[in-house]
Design a protein around this motif. Sequence first.
Motif, PDB file in Angstrom:
ATOM      1  N   SER A  36       0.846  -1.212   0.000  1.00  0.00           N
ATOM      2  CA  SER A  36       0.000   0.000   0.000  1.00  0.00           C
ATOM      3  C   SER A  36       0.876   1.255   0.000  1.00  0.00           C
ATOM      4  CB  SER A  36      -0.996   0.012   1.150  1.00  0.00           C
ATOM      5  OG  SER A  36      -0.500  -0.576   2.292  1.00  0.00           O
ATOM      6  N   LEU A  39       2.030   1.824  -3.575  1.00  0.00           N
ATOM      7  CA  LEU A  39       0.910   2.341  -4.381  1.00  0.00           C
ATOM      8  C   LEU A  39       0.647   3.799  -4.043  1.00  0.00           C
ATOM      9  CD1 LEU A  39      -1.081   1.155  -6.449  1.00  0.00           C
ATOM     10  CD2 LEU A  39      -2.648   0.649  -4.597  1.00  0.00           C
ATOM     11  N   ALA A  40       0.678   4.118  -2.755  1.00  0.00           N
ATOM     12  CA  ALA A  40       0.417   5.499  -2.321  1.00  0.00           C
ATOM     13  C   ALA A  40       1.493   6.450  -2.841  1.00  0.00           C
ATOM     14  CB  ALA A  40       0.341   5.562  -0.803  1.00  0.00           C
ATOM     15  N   ILE A  43       0.889   7.054  -6.486  1.00  0.00           N
ATOM     16  CA  ILE A  43      -0.263   7.958  -6.682  1.00  0.00           C
ATOM     17  C   ILE A  43       0.139   9.386  -6.339  1.00  0.00           C
ATOM     18  CG2 ILE A  43      -2.583   8.548  -5.866  1.00  0.00           C
ATOM     19  CD1 ILE A  43      -2.997   5.502  -5.443  1.00  0.00           C
ATOM     20  N   LYS A  48      -1.230   7.388 -12.091  1.00  0.00           N
ATOM     21  CA  LYS A  48      -2.574   6.884 -11.780  1.00  0.00           C
ATOM     22  C   LYS A  48      -3.043   5.877 -12.823  1.00  0.00           C
ATOM     23  CE  LYS A  48      -4.388  10.506  -8.886  1.00  0.00           C
ATOM     24  NZ  LYS A  48      -5.523  11.349  -8.556  1.00  0.00           N
ATOM     25  N   ILE A  50      -2.351   2.637 -12.843  1.00  0.00           N
ATOM     26  CA  ILE A  50      -2.580   1.275 -12.346  1.00  0.00           C
ATOM     27  C   ILE A  50      -3.978   1.231 -11.765  1.00  0.00           C
ATOM     28  CG2 ILE A  50      -1.560  -0.585 -10.988  1.00  0.00           C
ATOM     29  CD1 ILE A  50       0.582   1.692 -10.231  1.00  0.00           C
TER      30      ILE A  50
END
Lengths: 67, 373, 358
Positions: A36, A39-40, A43, A48, A50
């Motif tokens: 996570s 991913l964060a 982002i 963006k 994915i």
Amino acid sequence: MIITLAAFLYIWLSDFKNTKGNIKERAVFLLLFTLSLALAILISAGVKTISPIKAIQTLFDFLHISY
Amino acid sequence: MKYFRITVSLMMIMVLSGCWSSRELDELAVVMGIGIDKSGDHLECCTQVIVPQNVGSGEEGGAHGEKPYTNFITEGKELSTCISKVSDTTGKYVFMSHNLIAVLDEDAASDGIYKYLDYLMRDNQLRLSVCLFVTDKSPEEVFNAEAPLFEIPSINLSKISEGFPESLSGQNVTVLDFINNMMCKKKGSLVPFITLVDGKIKVCGSAVFNGDKMTGRLDEEDLKGVLWIIGDLKGGDIVLDINNNTLSLRIGRIKSKTFPVLDKNGEIYIKAEIRGDLYLVSDDANMINTIGMDAVVEKLNQSVEKEILTSLSKTKKMGVDIYGFGDMIYRKNPAVWRAIENTWENRFKEIRVDISADFSIIETGSIIGSVKK
Amino acid sequence: MDINRRNMAFTVALFLGGAMLLTSYVTDITSWEAWVPALLAFFLSFAVVSIYLKLTKKYPEKHLPEIFVCVFGKCAGYAVSWAYVFFFLVIACFNTYSVSSFFVGYVMPETPDIVFTVIFVFICSRAVRLGIENITKISIFIFFLISLFIILNFILLLSQMKISNFLPLFDHSFYEYLQAAHTELMNPFGETVVFLMFADKIKNNDFRSALIWGIIIGGVMLMLVVIRSVAVLGVTISISAVPSYEVLRLINIKNMITRIETLYSFLLLILGFFKVSIIYCAISRLTAYLTGLKTEKSIINSVGAFLACMTAVSFTSGFDSVNWGTKYAAFFATPFVFIIPCFLLLVITVKRKGEKAK
């Protein structure tokens, strides 16, 4: 980015100590946490592309499964 | 850790309470009315904005009797551009949530108003209950008109619109009603038409819209006949002429039922039944006692039917189905509608409409006769 | 057992009520006849739920992954369970996005989506940490609050309702009814598969009656909302993004009772919170079970962070989410809501018959 890291710092501080003494729990927590966090960070950096939902849409369009 | 969590939660509360998108009252330009004036390629928009410090002005409040509103005239190609230019002039955020009315000039109405309605519907602040008007003057003049009982002309206009069901002078048409009519099967719309007489607002009939374009006008007399069928009437006054004597009656309760009927030959026609209870307001010639209540009621029924038929023939010539007969046929019998849909414009001009008015005078007031012999 | 029947029933009802934000996916297709697919989906949902109830009858007080493992074996059971984790993540994303886009669109337009998403998921994580038992405990109170509000605004809108807005009947094509009913069946009725994750926390008989009653109560609430919206908006319901919100904006009683849609936005938030919390709880429990953890407490925040990130990338605008909801969501949900449970039941039946024969 700072807010993202602060949020993950909070998650680390609140949950890491609960996994003490349990290797499995620690491993799962670290795996999920890393996933996570990665991913964060992506982002926050503006990546963006994915998107699992967009991937499903593309697959369904390919298979002609949609209304 | 506990205190860290409490601190984070308290910080979250600050965000949750809407600080991010917060607007202080003094940072807002509260819009009460929008006027759209089309000249050539570009639009001239008149936006009526409240001046809070002048509201309720008198000796105590306000700044020495200054107007509680200001009108901003902005130009642009699109309505959104015009409205956003208001903040360039005022330095305040344009707050549309309290917008009550939209006034369009004849050119804008004839050109098609859907692009303005699309903006009004799409904006999350604006409500679908915004009342629509068409005017032959410029919206700026309308927004500067005298409003004797209300401080702000936009509020005056919205009250006029709200009062239409209590009179036979117009129909309260909101953005929702107009869009509903556009989405119905070939249904036209009536939008109140206003003008200025000696600086005061006067309602003079309605503008007739086919789709989103204004194609004609109905004057007050013709409009009455239409309102009997489509108006959600709750009141209004009728003047009846019998043998050169006049009686005044007020509508107490009206129930209007219009429905399509398929006759024996398979032809479709419309039946309109209007039932109502009226109050006698004035009868100085004592017609009630002279010719009898039944005769008066009979003449009243005939008068209303004649009014409706006159309006019907005029509206049929216009070729715009403002009554929604086509939509009624569609709702009752979609199969029949699909057969006649493509030729509806011509069929409407020839469609048979059976009208039956059935009124009763339930109240004659505090006197039972007339002094005059 | 930790959850009682009444609490579970109202929780299921509120879970279904969370779809009030998403009725535009059905009204977009069938317009003024939105009540038809809603009614159809309501009745068909009993058929779908009966499959889940049969599963719980065959494996009482076992939750979903346990049933998968018992029937399919460890490998296949785990594989199917991970697929369910993905499914629950997607529906949680979809619902979280709906809530945050609604608030950003209507209440706080200058706030970025991600802020709402993160805070919303954080609040849900606090609830999930307390456990499903505590979430269900407040369901009765919340349900009565929401029902009262729905009944009140139904009464306030009576003067603006027209029977003619429901006409003509059955004028859409079969394909449109099918699309709308399928969409409505999968979301929200079919999403009640999530409650199978909590079947071990409630007595089997209580779980069965709670699920049935919850669907009845929630379904009636949803139908009331759809019927009210259609009666007021008529044919314009098809172009409305959030019909129930638009309808409430029209309430104006003597200029005194007006602008009550703000109150409704809070109730929508609570409903969204309930729905997302339950799905979030299910994801955490499922992940904990599949990774061999005794309790999900240590991974709740990480799962929440993952959910928030996924929501942030899933949809770029409301148009995307409407597109997903109307065209793809029903097909995506069908295997998880219907096909796999059906197949599971079939395998169980065949296995049991085989065992009996032996």
